[in-house]
Write a protein that holds these residues in place. Structure first.
Motif, PDB file in Angstrom:
ATOM      1  N   VAL A 119       0.880  -1.171   0.000  1.00 10.62           N
ATOM      2  CA  VAL A 119       0.000   0.000   0.000  1.00 10.62           C
ATOM      3  C   VAL A 119       0.912   1.213   0.000  1.00 10.62           C
ATOM      4  O   VAL A 119       1.893   1.254   0.759  1.00 10.62           O
ATOM      5  N   ALA A 120       0.648   2.186  -0.856  1.00 10.47           N
ATOM      6  CA  ALA A 120       1.569   3.318  -0.992  1.00 10.47           C
ATOM      7  C   ALA A 120       0.817   4.643  -0.966  1.00 10.47           C
ATOM      8  O   ALA A 120      -0.343   4.728  -1.380  1.00 10.47           O
ATOM      9  N   SER A 121       1.500   5.653  -0.471  1.00 16.82           N
ATOM     10  CA  SER A 121       0.941   7.007  -0.515  1.00 16.82           C
ATOM     11  C   SER A 121       1.188   7.608  -1.887  1.00 16.82           C
ATOM     12  O   SER A 121       2.033   7.148  -2.653  1.00 16.82           O
ATOM     13  N   GLU A 122       0.450   8.637  -2.206  1.00 17.69           N
ATOM     14  CA  GLU A 122       0.529   9.253  -3.527  1.00 17.69           C
ATOM     15  C   GLU A 122       1.903   9.824  -3.831  1.00 17.69           C
ATOM     16  O   GLU A 122       2.277   9.964  -4.996  1.00 17.69           O
ATOM     17  N   ASP A 123       2.668  10.155  -2.793  1.00 18.92           N
ATOM     18  CA  ASP A 123       3.986  10.749  -3.007  1.00 18.92           C
ATOM     19  C   ASP A 123       5.097   9.707  -3.100  1.00 18.92           C
ATOM     20  O   ASP A 123       6.270  10.052  -3.264  1.00 18.92           O
ATOM     21  N   ALA A 124       4.761   8.433  -3.026  1.00 17.43           N
ATOM     22  CA  ALA A 124       5.785   7.386  -3.012  1.00 17.43           C
ATOM     23  C   ALA A 124       6.426   7.210  -4.390  1.00 17.43           C
ATOM     24  O   ALA A 124       5.744   7.223  -5.411  1.00 17.43           O
ATOM     25  N   VAL A 125       7.752   7.042  -4.390  1.00 15.82           N
ATOM     26  CA  VAL A 125       8.490   6.740  -5.620  1.00 15.82           C
ATOM     27  C   VAL A 125       9.413   5.559  -5.346  1.00 15.82           C
ATOM     28  O   VAL A 125       9.932   5.402  -4.243  1.00 15.82           O
ATOM     29  N   PHE A 126       9.616   4.734  -6.361  1.00 17.09           N
ATOM     30  CA  PHE A 126      10.353   3.491  -6.217  1.00 17.09           C
ATOM     31  C   PHE A 126      11.484   3.443  -7.243  1.00 17.09           C
ATOM     32  O   PHE A 126      11.257   3.716  -8.429  1.00 17.09           O
ATOM     33  N   GLY A 127      12.686   3.084  -6.806  1.00 11.76           N
ATOM     34  CA  GLY A 127      13.776   3.009  -7.766  1.00 11.76           C
ATOM     35  C   GLY A 127      15.050   2.432  -7.205  1.00 11.76           C
ATOM     36  O   GLY A 127      15.214   2.274  -5.986  1.00 11.76           O
ATOM     37  N   LEU A 128      15.962   2.107  -8.116  1.00  9.73           N
ATOM     38  CA  LEU A 128      17.277   1.575  -7.765  1.00  9.73           C
ATOM     39  C   LEU A 128      18.353   2.513  -8.322  1.00  9.73           C
ATOM     40  O   LEU A 128      18.762   2.373  -9.478  1.00  9.73           O
ATOM     41  N   PRO A 129      18.838   3.449  -7.506  1.00  9.89           N
ATOM     42  CA  PRO A 129      19.911   4.343  -7.958  1.00  9.89           C
ATOM     43  C   PRO A 129      21.291   3.719  -7.787  1.00  9.89           C
ATOM     44  O   PRO A 129      22.287   4.424  -7.603  1.00  9.89           O
ATOM     45  N   GLU A 130      21.361   2.387  -7.853  1.00  8.51           N
ATOM     46  CA  GLU A 130      22.599   1.678  -7.537  1.00  8.51           C
ATOM     47  C   GLU A 130      23.761   2.102  -8.433  1.00  8.51           C
ATOM     48  O   GLU A 130      24.900   2.257  -7.968  1.00  8.51           O
ATOM     49  N   LEU A 131      23.523   2.251  -9.736  1.00  5.16           N
ATOM     50  CA  LEU A 131      24.612   2.593 -10.644  1.00  5.16           C
ATOM     51  C   LEU A 131      25.166   3.989 -10.374  1.00  5.16           C
ATOM     52  O   LEU A 131      26.311   4.279 -10.717  1.00  5.16           O
ATOM     53  N   LEU A 145       8.188  -6.088  -9.277  1.00  4.46           N
ATOM     54  CA  LEU A 145       7.299  -4.929  -9.212  1.00  4.46           C
ATOM     55  C   LEU A 145       6.886  -4.400 -10.580  1.00  4.46           C
ATOM     56  O   LEU A 145       5.808  -3.819 -10.722  1.00  4.46           O
ATOM     57  N   VAL A 146       7.753  -4.583 -11.582  1.00  5.83           N
ATOM     58  CA  VAL A 146       7.483  -4.037 -12.914  1.00  5.83           C
ATOM     59  C   VAL A 146       7.863  -5.073 -13.971  1.00  5.83           C
ATOM     60  O   VAL A 146       8.629  -6.001 -13.694  1.00  5.83           O
ATOM     61  N   PRO A 147       7.374  -4.917 -15.205  1.00  3.47           N
ATOM     62  CA  PRO A 147       7.726  -5.848 -16.278  1.00  3.47           C
ATOM     63  C   PRO A 147       9.227  -5.810 -16.588  1.00  3.47           C
ATOM     64  O   PRO A 147       9.914  -4.828 -16.282  1.00  3.47           O
ATOM     65  N   PRO A 148       9.751  -6.866 -17.225  1.00  3.47           N
ATOM     66  CA  PRO A 148      11.200  -7.007 -17.428  1.00  3.47           C
ATOM     67  C   PRO A 148      11.884  -5.843 -18.128  1.00  3.47           C
ATOM     68  O   PRO A 148      12.936  -5.385 -17.671  1.00  3.47           O
ATOM     69  N   HIS A 149      11.326  -5.348 -19.220  1.00  2.00           N
ATOM     70  CA  HIS A 149      12.013  -4.280 -19.938  1.00  2.00           C
ATOM     71  C   HIS A 149      11.979  -2.961 -19.164  1.00  2.00           C
ATOM     72  O   HIS A 149      12.938  -2.176 -19.211  1.00  2.00           O
ATOM     73  N   LEU A 150      10.904  -2.727 -18.448  1.00  2.00           N
ATOM     74  CA  LEU A 150      10.852  -1.528 -17.612  1.00  2.00           C
ATOM     75  C   LEU A 150      11.850  -1.658 -16.472  1.00  2.00           C
ATOM     76  O   LEU A 150      12.524  -0.685 -16.109  1.00  2.00           O
ATOM     77  N   MET A 151      11.969  -2.845 -15.903  1.00  2.00           N
ATOM     78  CA  MET A 151      12.963  -3.058 -14.841  1.00  2.00           C
ATOM     79  C   MET A 151      14.357  -2.698 -15.338  1.00  2.00           C
ATOM     80  O   MET A 151      15.114  -1.993 -14.662  1.00  2.00           O
ATOM     81  N   ARG A 152      14.697  -3.171 -16.530  1.00  2.00           N
ATOM     82  CA  ARG A 152      16.024  -2.897 -17.070  1.00  2.00           C
ATOM     83  C   ARG A 152      16.227  -1.397 -17.303  1.00  2.00           C
ATOM     84  O   ARG A 152      17.291  -0.846 -16.987  1.00  2.00           O
ATOM     85  N   THR A 153      15.223  -0.749 -17.838  1.00  2.00           N
ATOM     86  CA  THR A 153      15.346   0.689 -18.112  1.00  2.00           C
ATOM     87  C   THR A 153      15.505   1.483 -16.824  1.00  2.00           C
ATOM     88  O   THR A 153      16.361   2.372 -16.729  1.00  2.00           O
ATOM     89  N   LEU A 154      14.695   1.151 -15.813  1.00  2.00           N
ATOM     90  CA  LEU A 154      14.812   1.841 -14.527  1.00  2.00           C
ATOM     91  C   LEU A 154      16.176   1.590 -13.899  1.00  2.00           C
ATOM     92  O   LEU A 154      16.790   2.498 -13.316  1.00  2.00           O
ATOM     93  N   TYR A 156      19.127   0.745 -15.431  1.00  2.00           N
ATOM     94  CA  TYR A 156      20.234   1.370 -16.152  1.00  2.00           C
ATOM     95  C   TYR A 156      20.234   2.893 -16.026  1.00  2.00           C
ATOM     96  O   TYR A 156      21.291   3.521 -16.090  1.00  2.00           O
ATOM     97  N   THR A 157      19.056   3.495 -15.884  1.00  2.00           N
ATOM     98  CA  THR A 157      18.961   4.959 -15.839  1.00  2.00           C
ATOM     99  C   THR A 157      18.925   5.512 -14.420  1.00  2.00           C
ATOM    100  O   THR A 157      19.098   6.718 -14.228  1.00  2.00           O
ATOM    101  N   SER A 158      18.684   4.663 -13.433  1.00  2.00           N
ATOM    102  CA  SER A 158      18.493   5.081 -12.038  1.00  2.00           C
ATOM    103  C   SER A 158      17.246   5.950 -11.864  1.00  2.00           C
ATOM    104  O   SER A 158      17.121   6.685 -10.885  1.00  2.00           O
ATOM    105  N   ARG A 159      16.324   5.858 -12.803  1.00  2.00           N
ATOM    106  CA  ARG A 159      15.068   6.597 -12.678  1.00  2.00           C
ATOM    107  C   ARG A 159      14.155   5.917 -11.665  1.00  2.00           C
ATOM    108  O   ARG A 159      14.359   4.751 -11.297  1.00  2.00           O
ATOM    109  N   THR A 160      13.120   6.637 -11.257  1.00  2.00           N
ATOM    110  CA  THR A 160      12.142   6.092 -10.322  1.00  2.00           C
ATOM    111  C   THR A 160      10.784   5.951 -11.002  1.00  2.00           C
ATOM    112  O   THR A 160      10.497   6.598 -12.009  1.00  2.00           O
TER     113      THR A 160
END
Length: 250
Positions: A119-131, A145-154, A156-160
């Motif tokens: 359960v998430a609040s409207e301001d919640a953002v999810f991401g992996l800024p590992e790179l 949490l997300v489909p495979p190609h979106l996972m890869r894009t998130l 590689y880009t560190s986007r949320t």
């Protein structure tokens, strides 16, 4: 501060992380969280665990400053601690509901990706800024949490991704205003906890047993590349750049 456990209602255990300023956990914090979740799940009176946090966001990952200060010892410790905390959520004997607000980054993805419901609040953002932090890992959990190609894009880009976007993908159960997050998470936990306790535990074990991915082994495989990045020196180079930008936690 730290990790605490309470019981707001019969059958529900509330595990709360409160580690200012951004809930970026040090080594001991990850192990404390693992212990708290496992203990809550083992309690025969618990039928659902709610994992929540206080402060500016749900979780900002690991404490980068600790790794910069203590080097390989801290890296080894935090990798083991993260692995234990993520596994504790996944292997908890009862269902785990994650109540997410603000930022859910790095290790936070490992926690919610292994939860049974979010359960998430409207301001919640999810991401992996590992790179951007000189690290690797938790793609195992982002892929839940997300489909495979979106996972890869998130990754590689560190986007949320926003809570609304994850809701559209079906991984977030409800998105609510910030002030309604606690009540919404408890509402779902209450519905789960109304079921027979023994049957719930059997259901959790059965669902884990048919999972197509061994999340513990998959994550540990990823961590091997984190060690490789550390040994090659690239991790320190990226982390040092991150530190000079004025931030201290992943």
């Amino acid at each position: 501060m730290g990790v605490s456990t309470s019981s707001p209602e019969k059958g529900i255990a509330l595990v709360t992380v409160d580690h200012p300023p951004v809930n970026a956990l040090p080594v001991r914090g990850w192990f404390a969280l693992a212990d708290a979740v496992r203990a809550a799940g083992r309690d025969p009176g618990t039928r659902c665990v709610v994992l929540t946090a206080r402060g500016r966001g749900f979780n900002a990952g690991v404490d980068i400053k600790e790794i910069q200060a203590d080097g390989d010892e801290a890296l080894l410790g935090v990798n083991r601690g993260c692995a234990e905390a993520f596994a504790a959520v996944y292997e908890c004997e009862t269902p785990v509901v994650a109540a997410v607000h603000g930022f859910c980054l790095g290790g936070g993805i490992g926690l919610v990706g292994n939860a049974d419901a979010i359960v998430a609040s409207e301001d919640a953002v999810f991401g992996l800024p590992e790179l951007d932090r000189g690290a690797l890992g938790a793609a195992t959990h982002l892929a839940r949490l997300v489909p495979p190609h979106l996972m890869r894009t998130l990754y590689y880009t560190s986007r949320t991704a926003t809570a609304a976007e994850l809701h559209a993908h079906g991984s977030v159960w409800r998105v609510v205003p910030s002030e309604e997050l606690d009540s919404a998470a408890l509402e779902l936990a209450r519905e789960i906890a109304a079921k027979d306790g023994r049957l719930l535990r059997l259901a959790k074990a059965a669902i884990n047993g048919i999972d197509p991915v061994d999340v513990r082994r998959s994550y540990r495989f990823e961590q091997g590349f984190t060690f490789e990045a550390a040994l090659s020196g690239v991790a320190d180079r990226v982390r040092d750049t991150f530190g000079k930008e004025g931030a201290g936690s992943d």
